[in-house]
Motif scaffolding. Structure first.
Motif, PDB file in Angstrom:
ATOM      1  N   GLY A 105      44.303  16.813  30.669  1.00 30.31           N
ATOM      2  CA  GLY A 105      43.811  15.920  31.702  1.00 30.31           C
ATOM      3  C   GLY A 105      44.033  16.414  33.114  1.00 30.31           C
ATOM      4  N   GLY A 106      44.753  17.523  33.262  1.00 30.96           N
ATOM      5  CA  GLY A 106      45.069  18.041  34.583  1.00 30.96           C
ATOM      6  C   GLY A 106      44.153  19.169  35.003  1.00 30.96           C
ATOM      7  N   PRO A 107      44.450  19.793  36.146  1.00 37.94           N
ATOM      8  CA  PRO A 107      43.619  20.894  36.634  1.00 37.94           C
ATOM      9  C   PRO A 107      43.658  22.097  35.688  1.00 37.94           C
ATOM     10  N   PHE A 108      42.521  22.733  35.530  1.00 36.77           N
ATOM     11  CA  PHE A 108      42.452  23.983  34.783  1.00 36.77           C
ATOM     12  C   PHE A 108      42.374  25.108  35.814  1.00 36.77           C
ATOM     13  N   GLU A 109      43.465  25.842  35.928  1.00 36.30           N
ATOM     14  CA  GLU A 109      43.563  26.886  36.933  1.00 36.30           C
ATOM     15  C   GLU A 109      43.220  28.239  36.330  1.00 36.30           C
ATOM     16  N   GLY A 110      42.370  28.987  37.039  1.00 42.76           N
ATOM     17  CA  GLY A 110      41.940  30.297  36.570  1.00 42.76           C
ATOM     18  C   GLY A 110      42.564  31.413  37.387  1.00 42.76           C
ATOM     19  N   ILE A 111      43.119  32.391  36.701  1.00 41.03           N
ATOM     20  CA  ILE A 111      43.705  33.578  37.331  1.00 41.03           C
ATOM     21  C   ILE A 111      42.966  34.799  36.798  1.00 41.03           C
ATOM     22  N   GLU A 130      34.700  56.604  39.716  1.00 43.50           N
ATOM     23  CA  GLU A 130      33.717  57.505  39.117  1.00 43.50           C
ATOM     24  C   GLU A 130      34.067  57.738  37.654  1.00 43.50           C
ATOM     25  N   ASP A 131      33.229  57.213  36.749  1.00 48.26           N
ATOM     26  CA  ASP A 131      33.471  57.278  35.305  1.00 48.26           C
ATOM     27  C   ASP A 131      34.835  56.692  34.925  1.00 48.26           C
ATOM     28  N   GLN A 132      35.301  55.757  35.700  1.00 44.33           N
ATOM     29  CA  GLN A 132      36.570  55.082  35.437  1.00 44.33           C
ATOM     30  C   GLN A 132      36.276  53.611  35.159  1.00 44.33           C
ATOM     31  N   TYR A 133      36.452  53.238  33.897  1.00 45.33           N
ATOM     32  CA  TYR A 133      36.108  51.882  33.477  1.00 45.33           C
ATOM     33  C   TYR A 133      37.366  51.090  33.112  1.00 45.33           C
ATOM     34  N   ALA A 134      37.353  49.847  33.482  1.00 49.76           N
ATOM     35  CA  ALA A 134      38.440  48.928  33.176  1.00 49.76           C
ATOM     36  C   ALA A 134      37.813  47.625  32.680  1.00 49.76           C
ATOM     37  N   PHE A 135      38.603  46.591  32.533  1.00 49.69           N
ATOM     38  CA  PHE A 135      38.038  45.297  32.135  1.00 49.69           C
ATOM     39  C   PHE A 135      38.823  44.171  32.787  1.00 49.69           C
ATOM     40  N   THR A 136      38.137  43.062  33.002  1.00 49.92           N
ATOM     41  CA  THR A 136      38.753  41.872  33.585  1.00 49.92           C
ATOM     42  C   THR A 136      38.888  40.791  32.524  1.00 49.92           C
ATOM     43  N   LEU A 137      39.870  39.924  32.731  1.00 51.27           N
ATOM     44  CA  LEU A 137      40.100  38.764  31.884  1.00 51.27           C
ATOM     45  C   LEU A 137      40.367  37.570  32.789  1.00 51.27           C
ATOM     46  N   LEU A 138      39.617  36.499  32.594  1.00 48.16           N
ATOM     47  CA  LEU A 138      39.825  35.279  33.368  1.00 48.16           C
ATOM     48  C   LEU A 138      40.711  34.339  32.560  1.00 48.16           C
ATOM     49  N   ALA A 162      42.565  34.570  23.580  1.00 51.23           N
ATOM     50  CA  ALA A 162      42.370  35.274  24.849  1.00 51.23           C
ATOM     51  C   ALA A 162      40.925  35.113  25.312  1.00 51.23           C
ATOM     52  N   PRO A 163      40.682  35.179  26.618  1.00 54.20           N
ATOM     53  CA  PRO A 163      39.302  35.121  27.126  1.00 54.20           C
ATOM     54  C   PRO A 163      38.558  36.415  26.814  1.00 54.20           C
ATOM     55  N   SER A 164      37.239  36.348  26.866  1.00 61.00           N
ATOM     56  CA  SER A 164      36.421  37.525  26.584  1.00 61.00           C
ATOM     57  C   SER A 164      36.559  38.541  27.719  1.00 61.00           C
ATOM     58  N   PRO A 165      36.803  39.809  27.394  1.00 62.92           N
ATOM     59  CA  PRO A 165      36.911  40.833  28.435  1.00 62.92           C
ATOM     60  C   PRO A 165      35.545  41.191  29.015  1.00 62.92           C
ATOM     61  N   LYS A 166      35.530  41.521  30.314  1.00 63.49           N
ATOM     62  CA  LYS A 166      34.310  41.945  30.994  1.00 63.49           C
ATOM     63  C   LYS A 166      34.516  43.363  31.540  1.00 63.49           C
ATOM     64  N   LEU A 167      33.554  44.235  31.287  1.00 66.24           N
ATOM     65  CA  LEU A 167      33.656  45.624  31.732  1.00 66.24           C
ATOM     66  C   LEU A 167      33.439  45.721  33.230  1.00 66.24           C
ATOM     67  N   ILE A 168      34.202  46.613  33.877  1.00 65.43           N
ATOM     68  CA  ILE A 168      34.066  46.841  35.312  1.00 65.43           C
ATOM     69  C   ILE A 168      34.316  48.314  35.597  1.00 65.43           C
ATOM     70  N   GLU A 169      33.485  48.932  36.428  1.00 58.45           N
ATOM     71  CA  GLU A 169      33.664  50.332  36.812  1.00 58.45           C
ATOM     72  C   GLU A 169      34.405  50.354  38.147  1.00 58.45           C
ATOM     73  N   ILE A 170      35.635  50.847  38.149  1.00 58.71           N
ATOM     74  CA  ILE A 170      36.457  50.831  39.352  1.00 58.71           C
ATOM     75  C   ILE A 170      36.572  52.213  40.001  1.00 58.71           C
TER      76      ILE A 170
END
Length: 316
Positions: free
Chosen positions: A197-203, A182-190, A172-180
Protein backbone atom coordinates in the motif's frame (compact mmCIF):
# COMPACT_ATOMS: atom_id res chain seq x y z
CA UNK A 1 -14.52 -52.63 0.58
CA UNK A 2 -15.54 -51.72 4.15
CA UNK A 3 -15.44 -48.17 5.49
CA UNK A 4 -12.13 -48.56 7.36
CA UNK A 5 -10.32 -49.89 4.29
CA UNK A 6 -11.83 -47.16 2.12
CA UNK A 7 -10.57 -44.45 4.50
CA UNK A 8 -7.10 -46.05 4.65
CA UNK A 9 -6.92 -46.29 0.85
CA UNK A 10 -8.01 -42.65 0.54
CA UNK A 11 -5.29 -41.50 2.97
CA UNK A 12 -2.56 -43.47 1.18
CA UNK A 13 -3.67 -42.23 -2.24
CA UNK A 14 -3.82 -38.64 -0.97
CA UNK A 15 -0.32 -38.83 0.51
CA UNK A 16 1.10 -40.25 -2.74
CA UNK A 17 -0.52 -37.48 -4.80
CA UNK A 18 0.72 -34.83 -2.37
CA UNK A 19 4.27 -36.21 -2.53
CA UNK A 20 4.15 -36.13 -6.32
CA UNK A 21 3.06 -32.48 -6.24
CA UNK A 22 6.03 -31.43 -4.10
CA UNK A 23 8.95 -30.04 -6.08
CA UNK A 24 11.88 -32.42 -5.80
CA UNK A 25 15.54 -31.43 -5.54
CA UNK A 26 18.37 -33.02 -7.50
CA UNK A 27 21.84 -32.93 -5.98
CA UNK A 28 24.53 -31.75 -8.39
CA UNK A 29 28.30 -31.33 -8.26
CA UNK A 30 30.07 -28.23 -7.01
CA UNK A 31 31.84 -28.02 -10.38
CA UNK A 32 28.80 -26.16 -11.71
CA UNK A 33 29.98 -23.02 -9.93
CA UNK A 34 33.36 -23.04 -11.69
CA UNK A 35 33.55 -19.73 -13.56
CA UNK A 36 36.10 -21.26 -15.96
CA UNK A 37 33.70 -23.91 -17.26
CA UNK A 38 33.49 -24.41 -21.00
CA UNK A 39 30.31 -25.01 -22.95
CA UNK A 40 29.40 -25.15 -26.63
CA UNK A 41 25.79 -25.43 -27.80
CA UNK A 42 24.28 -25.61 -31.31
CA UNK A 43 22.62 -22.71 -33.09
CA UNK A 44 19.89 -21.71 -32.52
CA UNK A 45 20.67 -21.59 -28.81
CA UNK A 46 17.85 -23.05 -26.73
CA UNK A 47 17.78 -21.09 -23.47
CA UNK A 48 16.10 -23.79 -21.36
CA UNK A 49 18.38 -26.59 -22.59
CA UNK A 50 21.42 -24.38 -22.08
CA UNK A 51 20.29 -23.60 -18.54
CA UNK A 52 19.98 -27.34 -17.93
CA UNK A 53 23.58 -27.87 -19.02
CA UNK A 54 24.80 -25.14 -16.68
CA UNK A 55 22.57 -26.15 -13.75
CA UNK A 56 21.70 -29.86 -14.38
CA UNK A 57 18.96 -30.20 -11.79
CA UNK A 58 15.36 -31.36 -12.18
CA UNK A 59 13.33 -29.40 -14.76
CA UNK A 60 9.77 -28.33 -13.94
CA UNK A 61 7.17 -26.79 -16.24
CA UNK A 62 4.33 -25.67 -13.99
CA UNK A 63 1.29 -23.58 -14.91
CA UNK A 64 1.49 -19.84 -15.65
CA UNK A 65 4.77 -20.27 -17.57
CA UNK A 66 6.55 -21.26 -14.36
CA UNK A 67 9.57 -23.11 -15.77
CA UNK A 68 12.57 -23.69 -13.54
CA UNK A 69 15.31 -26.10 -12.53
CA UNK A 70 15.26 -27.42 -8.97
CA UNK A 71 18.64 -28.36 -7.53
CA UNK A 72 20.89 -28.38 -4.52
CA UNK A 73 24.60 -28.80 -4.02
CA UNK A 74 25.58 -30.49 -0.80
CA UNK A 75 29.30 -30.12 -1.49
CA UNK A 76 29.13 -26.42 -2.40
CA UNK A 77 30.39 -23.78 0.01
CA UNK A 78 27.84 -20.92 0.11
CA UNK A 79 29.17 -17.44 -0.69
CA UNK A 80 27.59 -14.12 0.33
CA UNK A 81 26.05 -11.98 -2.43
CA UNK A 82 24.57 -8.55 -1.88
CA UNK A 83 20.79 -8.16 -1.88
CA UNK A 84 20.12 -4.50 -2.73
CA UNK A 85 16.92 -4.54 -0.65
CA UNK A 86 19.15 -4.42 2.42
CA UNK A 87 16.39 -5.84 4.62
CA UNK A 88 17.30 -9.48 5.13
CA UNK A 89 21.06 -9.19 4.62
CA UNK A 90 23.25 -10.88 2.04
CA UNK A 91 22.10 -13.98 0.21
CA UNK A 92 24.21 -17.09 0.85
CA UNK A 93 24.39 -18.93 -2.46
CA UNK A 94 23.85 -21.77 -3.16
CA UNK A 95 21.03 -21.80 -0.64
CA UNK A 96 21.27 -24.59 1.92
CA UNK A 97 17.64 -25.65 1.39
CA UNK A 98 18.08 -25.83 -2.37
CA UNK A 99 17.77 -23.58 -5.40
CA UNK A 100 15.22 -22.79 -8.10
CA UNK A 101 16.83 -21.36 -11.26
CA UNK A 102 14.84 -19.67 -14.02
CA UNK A 103 15.64 -17.89 -17.29
CA UNK A 104 15.59 -14.14 -16.62
CA UNK A 105 16.65 -12.81 -20.02
CA UNK A 106 18.11 -13.73 -23.40
CA UNK A 107 19.71 -10.77 -25.18
CA UNK A 108 21.46 -10.77 -28.57
CA UNK A 109 23.81 -8.06 -29.84
CA UNK A 110 26.61 -7.43 -32.35
CA UNK A 111 29.84 -5.50 -32.06
CA UNK A 112 31.33 -3.11 -34.63
CA UNK A 113 32.95 -6.03 -36.47
CA UNK A 114 29.59 -7.79 -36.78
CA UNK A 115 30.53 -10.50 -34.28
CA UNK A 116 27.41 -11.94 -32.65
CA UNK A 117 27.02 -12.35 -28.90
CA UNK A 118 24.34 -13.48 -26.51
CA UNK A 119 23.82 -12.73 -22.82
CA UNK A 120 21.81 -15.39 -21.03
CA UNK A 121 20.53 -14.30 -17.62
CA UNK A 122 19.36 -16.49 -14.73
CA UNK A 123 17.23 -15.82 -11.66
CA UNK A 124 18.01 -17.88 -8.56
CA UNK A 125 15.59 -18.11 -5.65
CA UNK A 126 15.33 -20.22 -2.53
CA UNK A 127 13.82 -23.69 -2.89
CA UNK A 128 10.08 -23.81 -2.35
CA UNK A 129 8.22 -27.12 -2.37
CA UNK A 130 5.32 -25.47 -4.25
CA UNK A 131 7.54 -23.96 -6.93
CA UNK A 132 6.65 -20.42 -5.84
CA UNK A 133 8.74 -17.31 -5.27
CA UNK A 134 8.06 -15.58 -1.98
CA UNK A 135 9.33 -12.95 0.48
CA UNK A 136 8.63 -9.35 -0.58
CA UNK A 137 12.00 -8.01 0.52
CA UNK A 138 14.19 -10.73 -1.00
CA UNK A 139 15.50 -10.07 -4.48
CA UNK A 140 16.10 -12.57 -7.25
CA UNK A 141 19.81 -13.46 -7.42
CA UNK A 142 21.04 -12.72 -10.95
CA UNK A 143 23.54 -14.90 -12.83
CA UNK A 144 24.86 -14.42 -16.36
CA UNK A 145 26.56 -16.38 -19.13
CA UNK A 146 28.02 -14.72 -22.25
CA UNK A 147 28.15 -16.63 -25.54
CA UNK A 148 29.84 -15.84 -28.86
CA UNK A 149 28.59 -17.12 -32.22
CA UNK A 150 31.04 -19.39 -34.05
CA UNK A 151 29.69 -20.67 -37.36
CA UNK A 152 26.83 -23.00 -36.36
CA UNK A 153 27.39 -23.00 -32.63
CA UNK A 154 27.58 -20.75 -29.59
CA UNK A 155 30.66 -20.87 -27.35
CA UNK A 156 30.46 -19.69 -23.76
CA UNK A 157 33.04 -16.94 -23.23
CA UNK A 158 32.27 -16.10 -19.61
CA UNK A 159 30.15 -17.55 -16.84
CA UNK A 160 29.19 -15.97 -13.52
CA UNK A 161 26.63 -18.07 -11.62
CA UNK A 162 25.69 -15.15 -9.34
CA UNK A 163 26.23 -11.38 -9.32
CA UNK A 164 23.82 -9.73 -6.85
CA UNK A 165 20.11 -9.82 -5.95
CA UNK A 166 17.55 -7.28 -7.19
CA UNK A 167 13.75 -6.91 -7.20
CA UNK A 168 11.12 -8.32 -4.86
CA UNK A 169 9.46 -11.66 -4.12
CA UNK A 170 12.72 -13.36 -5.23
CA UNK A 171 12.15 -12.09 -8.79
CA UNK A 172 14.79 -9.86 -10.38
CA UNK A 173 13.74 -7.26 -12.98
CA UNK A 174 14.43 -7.87 -16.66
CA UNK A 175 17.91 -6.68 -17.71
CA UNK A 176 18.23 -4.07 -20.47
CA UNK A 177 21.29 -3.91 -22.73
CA UNK A 178 23.27 -0.66 -22.85
CA UNK A 179 26.43 0.26 -24.79
CA UNK A 180 28.64 2.34 -22.49
CA UNK A 181 31.71 2.42 -24.72
CA UNK A 182 33.17 1.27 -28.01
CA UNK A 183 32.08 -2.39 -28.21
CA UNK A 184 31.59 -2.24 -24.44
CA UNK A 185 28.19 -3.55 -23.42
CA UNK A 186 26.61 -3.61 -19.99
CA UNK A 187 23.06 -3.96 -18.69
CA UNK A 188 20.69 -2.03 -16.44
CA UNK A 189 18.25 -3.32 -13.85
CA UNK A 190 15.39 -1.24 -12.45
CA UNK A 191 15.00 -2.41 -8.87
CA UNK A 192 11.51 -1.59 -7.53
CA UNK A 193 10.16 -2.41 -4.09
CA UNK A 194 8.02 -0.99 -1.30
CA UNK A 195 5.69 -1.87 1.52
CA UNK A 196 2.11 -3.01 0.98
CA UNK A 197 0.00 0.00 0.00
CA UNK A 198 3.00 2.31 0.20
CA UNK A 199 5.25 3.99 -2.36
CA UNK A 200 7.04 1.79 -4.86
CA UNK A 201 10.50 3.26 -5.17
CA UNK A 202 12.67 2.51 -8.20
CA UNK A 203 16.47 2.49 -8.13
CA UNK A 204 18.47 2.11 -11.34
CA UNK A 205 21.53 -0.16 -11.34
CA UNK A 206 24.15 -0.43 -14.05
CA UNK A 207 26.02 -3.75 -14.13
CA UNK A 208 29.14 -4.16 -16.27
CA UNK A 209 32.16 -6.37 -16.68
CA UNK A 210 34.94 -4.82 -14.60
CA UNK A 211 38.06 -6.31 -13.02
CA UNK A 212 37.24 -9.74 -14.43
CA UNK A 213 33.62 -10.01 -13.31
CA UNK A 214 30.17 -8.49 -13.70
CA UNK A 215 29.36 -6.09 -10.89
CA UNK A 216 27.14 -3.06 -10.20
CA UNK A 217 29.06 0.12 -11.04
CA UNK A 218 26.25 2.70 -10.84
CA UNK A 219 23.34 3.19 -8.44
CA UNK A 220 20.77 5.93 -9.07
CA UNK A 221 18.20 6.66 -6.36
CA UNK A 222 14.95 8.59 -6.99
CA UNK A 223 14.77 7.09 -10.48
CA UNK A 224 11.11 6.11 -10.24
CA UNK A 225 8.17 6.48 -7.86
CA UNK A 226 4.65 5.07 -8.22
CA UNK A 227 1.63 4.18 -6.07
CA UNK A 228 1.39 7.65 -4.53
CA UNK A 229 -1.49 10.08 -5.10
CA UNK A 230 0.34 13.39 -4.74
CA UNK A 231 3.58 12.81 -6.61
CA UNK A 232 5.11 10.50 -9.19
CA UNK A 233 8.20 10.42 -11.35
CA UNK A 234 10.04 8.21 -13.84
CA UNK A 235 13.56 8.26 -15.22
CA UNK A 236 15.42 7.65 -18.46
CA UNK A 237 19.11 7.44 -19.31
CA UNK A 238 21.33 8.43 -22.23
CA UNK A 239 24.96 7.56 -22.88
CA UNK A 240 27.08 10.57 -23.90
CA UNK A 241 28.94 9.68 -27.11
CA UNK A 242 31.04 12.77 -27.83
CA UNK A 243 34.21 10.87 -28.81
CA UNK A 244 36.06 12.03 -25.68
CA UNK A 245 35.88 8.64 -23.96
CA UNK A 246 36.37 5.24 -25.58
CA UNK A 247 35.06 3.28 -22.61
CA UNK A 248 32.90 4.00 -19.56
CA UNK A 249 31.30 6.99 -21.21
CA UNK A 250 29.33 9.53 -19.21
CA UNK A 251 25.64 8.89 -18.57
CA UNK A 252 22.83 11.43 -18.32
CA UNK A 253 19.86 10.59 -16.09
CA UNK A 254 16.63 12.56 -16.59
CA UNK A 255 13.77 12.25 -14.17
CA UNK A 256 10.37 13.75 -15.02
CA UNK A 257 7.43 13.98 -12.66
CA UNK A 258 4.55 15.95 -11.17
CA UNK A 259 3.43 17.14 -7.73
CA UNK A 260 -0.07 18.00 -6.45
CA UNK A 261 -0.35 19.23 -2.85
CA UNK A 262 -4.13 18.79 -2.75
CA UNK A 263 -3.74 15.08 -3.44
CA UNK A 264 -1.58 14.61 -0.35
CA UNK A 265 -4.79 14.05 1.61
CA UNK A 266 -5.10 10.73 -0.24
CA UNK A 267 -1.55 9.57 0.47
CA UNK A 268 -1.45 6.63 2.86
CA UNK A 269 2.22 7.12 3.64
CA UNK A 270 4.57 10.09 3.77
CA UNK A 271 6.89 10.39 0.78
CA UNK A 272 10.51 11.50 0.94
CA UNK A 273 10.75 13.95 -1.95
CA UNK A 274 14.01 14.45 -3.86
CA UNK A 275 15.88 17.36 -2.32
CA UNK A 276 15.78 19.15 -5.69
CA UNK A 277 12.00 19.66 -5.42
CA UNK A 278 11.40 19.56 -1.65
CA UNK A 279 11.54 23.35 -1.19
CA UNK A 280 9.15 23.98 -4.09
CA UNK A 281 6.67 21.49 -2.65
CA UNK A 282 6.46 23.52 0.57
CA UNK A 283 5.40 26.75 -1.16
CA UNK A 284 3.52 25.68 -4.31
CA UNK A 285 0.29 23.79 -4.82
CA UNK A 286 1.14 22.06 -8.07
CA UNK A 287 3.97 21.72 -10.60
CA UNK A 288 5.76 19.50 -13.07
CA UNK A 289 9.50 18.98 -12.83
CA UNK A 290 12.52 17.58 -14.64
CA UNK A 291 15.79 16.72 -12.90
CA UNK A 292 18.91 16.08 -14.96
CA UNK A 293 21.95 14.40 -13.41
CA UNK A 294 25.36 13.80 -14.99
CA UNK A 295 27.33 10.67 -14.03
CA UNK A 296 31.00 9.96 -14.83
CA UNK A 297 33.08 6.88 -14.16
CA UNK A 298 35.53 7.53 -11.34
CA UNK A 299 37.90 4.74 -10.35
CA UNK A 300 35.51 1.83 -9.83
CA UNK A 301 32.08 3.46 -9.88
CA UNK A 302 29.95 6.01 -11.71
CA UNK A 303 29.49 9.11 -9.56
CA UNK A 304 27.40 12.21 -10.04
CA UNK A 305 29.37 15.24 -11.20
CA UNK A 306 28.29 18.86 -10.82
CA UNK A 307 24.91 19.84 -9.42
CA UNK A 308 21.64 18.50 -10.86
CA UNK A 309 19.85 20.73 -13.35
CA UNK A 310 16.24 21.29 -12.27
CA UNK A 311 13.43 22.69 -14.42
CA UNK A 312 9.87 23.46 -13.28
CA UNK A 313 6.73 23.99 -15.34
CA UNK A 314 2.97 24.48 -14.81
CA UNK A 315 3.71 25.97 -11.40
CA UNK A 316 0.61 27.02 -9.43
Amino acid sequence: MNLAKAILFSLIFSSICTAQDIVQLKNISDTILNTKRTLQVPDPLNAIKTMQKLFPGKLYNLSDHNTFISWNCKSCKPVAYNDVNGVEGDQMFPYTRGVATRILGNIDYKDSKNNQFKLLFFNHSDYDEDGLQTSRFSGGLVGVAKFAKNDKSWIMRSFQPAVAAFGSFAQAPSPKLIEIGEDQYAFTLLHVNGGAGGPFEGILYLVAGFEGKYQPIMEVYDYQLTNVASVEWSGSYTVVNDNTKKHFRDIIIKTKGSFDKAAQANDEFEVNLPQEIAAMAKTKKQFNFEIEKHFSFKGKLYKMTDKPIVKFSNVK
